[in-house]
Design a protein around this motif. Structure first.
Motif, PDB file in Angstrom:
ATOM      1  N   ARG A  78       0.837  -1.210   0.000  1.00  0.00           N
ATOM      2  CA  ARG A  78       0.000   0.000   0.000  1.00  0.00           C
ATOM      3  C   ARG A  78       0.865   1.250   0.000  1.00  0.00           C
ATOM      4  O   ARG A  78       0.583   2.214  -0.711  1.00  0.00           O
ATOM      5  N   ASN A  79       1.911   1.242   0.803  1.00  0.00           N
ATOM      6  CA  ASN A  79       2.819   2.392   0.850  1.00  0.00           C
ATOM      7  C   ASN A  79       3.521   2.588  -0.488  1.00  0.00           C
ATOM      8  O   ASN A  79       3.703   3.714  -0.939  1.00  0.00           O
ATOM      9  N   ARG A  80       3.924   1.497  -1.125  1.00  0.00           N
ATOM     10  CA  ARG A  80       4.576   1.574  -2.427  1.00  0.00           C
ATOM     11  C   ARG A  80       3.630   2.179  -3.471  1.00  0.00           C
ATOM     12  O   ARG A  80       4.013   3.058  -4.236  1.00  0.00           O
ATOM     13  N   ASP A  81       2.381   1.714  -3.497  1.00  0.00           N
ATOM     14  CA  ASP A  81       1.412   2.243  -4.460  1.00  0.00           C
ATOM     15  C   ASP A  81       1.167   3.723  -4.233  1.00  0.00           C
ATOM     16  O   ASP A  81       1.081   4.506  -5.175  1.00  0.00           O
ATOM     17  N   ARG A  82       1.039   4.124  -2.975  1.00  0.00           N
ATOM     18  CA  ARG A  82       0.829   5.547  -2.662  1.00  0.00           C
ATOM     19  C   ARG A  82       2.022   6.372  -3.131  1.00  0.00           C
ATOM     20  O   ARG A  82       1.856   7.431  -3.726  1.00  0.00           O
ATOM     21  N   ALA A  83       3.233   5.885  -2.866  1.00  0.00           N
ATOM     22  CA  ALA A  83       4.440   6.605  -3.286  1.00  0.00           C
ATOM     23  C   ALA A  83       4.493   6.729  -4.807  1.00  0.00           C
ATOM     24  O   ALA A  83       4.848   7.786  -5.336  1.00  0.00           O
ATOM     25  N   ARG A  84       4.124   5.687  -5.517  1.00  0.00           N
ATOM     26  CA  ARG A  84       4.111   5.745  -6.986  1.00  0.00           C
ATOM     27  C   ARG A  84       3.149   6.823  -7.478  1.00  0.00           C
ATOM     28  O   ARG A  84       3.457   7.589  -8.377  1.00  0.00           O
ATOM     29  N   GLY A  85       1.955   6.860  -6.894  1.00  0.00           N
ATOM     30  CA  GLY A  85       0.968   7.867  -7.284  1.00  0.00           C
ATOM     31  C   GLY A  85       1.447   9.276  -6.990  1.00  0.00           C
ATOM     32  O   GLY A  85       1.246  10.196  -7.786  1.00  0.00           O
ATOM     33  N   LEU A  86       2.106   9.447  -5.852  1.00  0.00           N
ATOM     34  CA  LEU A  86       2.632  10.772  -5.505  1.00  0.00           C
ATOM     35  C   LEU A  86       3.720  11.213  -6.473  1.00  0.00           C
ATOM     36  O   LEU A  86       3.780  12.376  -6.869  1.00  0.00           O
ATOM     37  N   HIS A  87       4.570  10.281  -6.895  1.00  0.00           N
ATOM     38  CA  HIS A  87       5.612  10.623  -7.871  1.00  0.00           C
ATOM     39  C   HIS A  87       5.002  11.034  -9.215  1.00  0.00           C
ATOM     40  O   HIS A  87       5.493  11.943  -9.877  1.00  0.00           O
ATOM     41  N   LEU A  88       3.922  10.365  -9.599  1.00  0.00           N
ATOM     42  CA  LEU A  88       3.233  10.737 -10.831  1.00  0.00           C
ATOM     43  C   LEU A  88       2.679  12.155 -10.716  1.00  0.00           C
ATOM     44  O   LEU A  88       2.894  12.988 -11.602  1.00  0.00           O
ATOM     45  N   LEU A  89       1.998  12.454  -9.629  1.00  0.00           N
ATOM     46  CA  LEU A  89       1.412  13.781  -9.441  1.00  0.00           C
ATOM     47  C   LEU A  89       2.481  14.866  -9.321  1.00  0.00           C
ATOM     48  O   LEU A  89       2.257  16.008  -9.719  1.00  0.00           O
ATOM     49  N   GLU A  90       3.638  14.498  -8.809  1.00  0.00           N
ATOM     50  CA  GLU A  90       4.740  15.448  -8.647  1.00  0.00           C
ATOM     51  C   GLU A  90       5.124  16.097  -9.981  1.00  0.00           C
ATOM     52  O   GLU A  90       5.418  17.290 -10.036  1.00  0.00           O
ATOM     53  N   PHE A  91       5.090  15.329 -11.070  1.00  0.00           N
ATOM     54  CA  PHE A  91       5.395  15.859 -12.399  1.00  0.00           C
ATOM     55  C   PHE A  91       4.506  17.059 -12.721  1.00  0.00           C
ATOM     56  O   PHE A  91       4.970  18.112 -13.145  1.00  0.00           O
ATOM     57  N   PHE A  92       3.208  16.906 -12.509  1.00  0.00           N
ATOM     58  CA  PHE A  92       2.251  17.959 -12.841  1.00  0.00           C
ATOM     59  C   PHE A  92       2.351  19.141 -11.875  1.00  0.00           C
ATOM     60  O   PHE A  92       2.320  20.298 -12.293  1.00  0.00           O
ATOM     61  N   VAL A  93       2.468  18.854 -10.588  1.00  0.00           N
ATOM     62  CA  VAL A  93       2.534  19.913  -9.574  1.00  0.00           C
ATOM     63  C   VAL A  93       3.802  20.749  -9.751  1.00  0.00           C
ATOM     64  O   VAL A  93       3.743  21.987  -9.702  1.00  0.00           O
ATOM     65  N   GLU A  94       4.935  20.107  -9.981  1.00  0.00           N
ATOM     66  CA  GLU A  94       6.185  20.861 -10.179  1.00  0.00           C
ATOM     67  C   GLU A  94       6.091  21.769 -11.389  1.00  0.00           C
ATOM     68  O   GLU A  94       6.552  22.906 -11.363  1.00  0.00           O
ATOM     69  N   ARG A  95       5.493  21.277 -12.451  1.00  0.00           N
ATOM     70  CA  ARG A  95       5.338  22.090 -13.665  1.00  0.00           C
ATOM     71  C   ARG A  95       4.445  23.301 -13.398  1.00  0.00           C
ATOM     72  O   ARG A  95       4.746  24.410 -13.832  1.00  0.00           O
ATOM     73  N   CYS A  96       3.359  23.096 -12.670  1.00  0.00           N
ATOM     74  CA  CYS A  96       2.465  24.213 -12.330  1.00  0.00           C
ATOM     75  C   CYS A  96       3.194  25.256 -11.486  1.00  0.00           C
ATOM     76  O   CYS A  96       3.081  26.456 -11.746  1.00  0.00           O
ATOM     77  N   HIS A  97       3.926  24.814 -10.489  1.00  0.00           N
ATOM     78  CA  HIS A  97       4.656  25.750  -9.630  1.00  0.00           C
ATOM     79  C   HIS A  97       5.715  26.502 -10.417  1.00  0.00           C
ATOM     80  O   HIS A  97       5.934  27.699 -10.171  1.00  0.00           O
ATOM     81  N   ALA A  98       6.353  25.849 -11.374  1.00  0.00           N
ATOM     82  CA  ALA A  98       7.395  26.491 -12.172  1.00  0.00           C
ATOM     83  C   ALA A  98       6.842  27.651 -13.003  1.00  0.00           C
ATOM     84  O   ALA A  98       7.539  28.634 -13.237  1.00  0.00           O
ATOM     85  N   ILE A  99       5.579  27.540 -13.429  1.00  0.00           N
ATOM     86  CA  ILE A  99       5.010  28.607 -14.263  1.00  0.00           C
ATOM     87  C   ILE A  99       4.019  29.487 -13.497  1.00  0.00           C
ATOM     88  O   ILE A  99       3.436  30.408 -14.072  1.00  0.00           O
ATOM     89  N   GLY A 100       3.803  29.194 -12.222  1.00  0.00           N
ATOM     90  CA  GLY A 100       2.960  30.047 -11.392  1.00  0.00           C
ATOM     91  C   GLY A 100       1.473  29.775 -11.449  1.00  0.00           C
ATOM     92  O   GLY A 100       0.670  30.662 -11.171  1.00  0.00           O
ATOM     93  N   VAL A 101       1.077  28.548 -11.779  1.00  0.00           N
ATOM     94  CA  VAL A 101      -0.343  28.183 -11.801  1.00  0.00           C
ATOM     95  C   VAL A 101      -0.669  27.464 -10.495  1.00  0.00           C
ATOM     96  O   VAL A 101       0.019  26.515 -10.114  1.00  0.00           O
ATOM     97  N   GLY A 102      -1.709  27.919  -9.814  1.00  0.00           N
ATOM     98  CA  GLY A 102      -2.136  27.249  -8.594  1.00  0.00           C
ATOM     99  C   GLY A 102      -2.647  25.852  -8.892  1.00  0.00           C
ATOM    100  O   GLY A 102      -3.205  25.603  -9.969  1.00  0.00           O
ATOM    101  N   CYS A 103      -2.439  24.943  -7.957  1.00  0.00           N
ATOM    102  CA  CYS A 103      -2.903  23.581  -8.194  1.00  0.00           C
ATOM    103  C   CYS A 103      -3.101  22.832  -6.888  1.00  0.00           C
ATOM    104  O   CYS A 103      -2.615  23.239  -5.837  1.00  0.00           O
ATOM    105  N   GLU A 104      -3.838  21.751  -6.991  1.00  0.00           N
ATOM    106  CA  GLU A 104      -4.010  20.770  -5.928  1.00  0.00           C
ATOM    107  C   GLU A 104      -3.908  19.411  -6.607  1.00  0.00           C
ATOM    108  O   GLU A 104      -4.193  19.285  -7.792  1.00  0.00           O
TER     109      GLU A 104
END
Length: 175
Positions: A78-104
């Motif tokens: 379960r922890n491994r699956d959660r970590a995988r999902g977080l790494h996937l979302l990290e791609f999108f969140v980092e990109r949003c922060h880099a260009i100044g778009v708010g996100c969740e």
């Protein structure tokens, strides 16, 4: 509500070719299209809401034939699956922060089409953007499509973004 950013939900998933933490071709395409065609330079006028739905493996062991496991093994999975999902979302969140778009961003488990529509009802975004593999009618019968289900059942406007022909893998079911 004047002054409130337009809330765009994007349903994203991992690549079936490269696996976690790589985003699928369709998810990346929908995200890039949203940035280029909707957000453009108005970064403060939008908030992107990223939803990743993980489909639980019925036995929890990613298609292994048989496994002897302790309760700790299941907790680690379960922890491994959660970590995988977080790494996937990290791609999108980092990109949003880099260009100044708010996100969740958040992760849910279950059948993607059902969970996405439930989350749309719960969160009430202004609209939903989903990627689409562009499957033919024969493939849709056997594979089904999350995007078609969302267009019919989500309680908000839905925009589907198809992959271009040059982005389509040899097997179009892959993403």
């Amino acid at each position: 509500m004047e002054g409130e950013p337009t809330r765009i939900m994007l349903a994203v998933n991992e690549s079936t070719i490269k696996g976690y933490p790589n985003a699928s071709i369709s998810s990346r395409k929908a995200f890039e299209w949203t940035l280029q065609k909707i957000v453009r330079s108005n970064t403060s006028g939008f908030k992107l809401l990223f939803l990743h739905v993980q489909v639980p493996d019925e036995d929890g062991f990613d298609d292994m034939d048989s496994v002897y496991a302790s309760p700790e093994d299941f907790k680690n999975l379960r922890n491994r699956d959660r970590a995988r999902g977080l790494h996937l979302l990290e791609f999108f969140v980092e990109r949003c922060h880099a260009i100044g778009v708010g996100c969740e961003a958040w992760i849910k488990k279950g059948d993607p089409k059902e969970v996405i529509c439930h989350e749309v009802k719960r969160v009430q975004p202004d609209f939903l953007v989903v990627g689409c593999r562009g499957l033919g009618p024969f493939q849709r019968v056997f594979v089904g499509t999350v995007s078609e289900f969302c267009v019919k059942h989500a309680e908000c406007p839905v925009i589907t973004i198809k992959r271009s022909a040059e982005e389509t893998p040899q097997d179009p079911v892959d993403d």
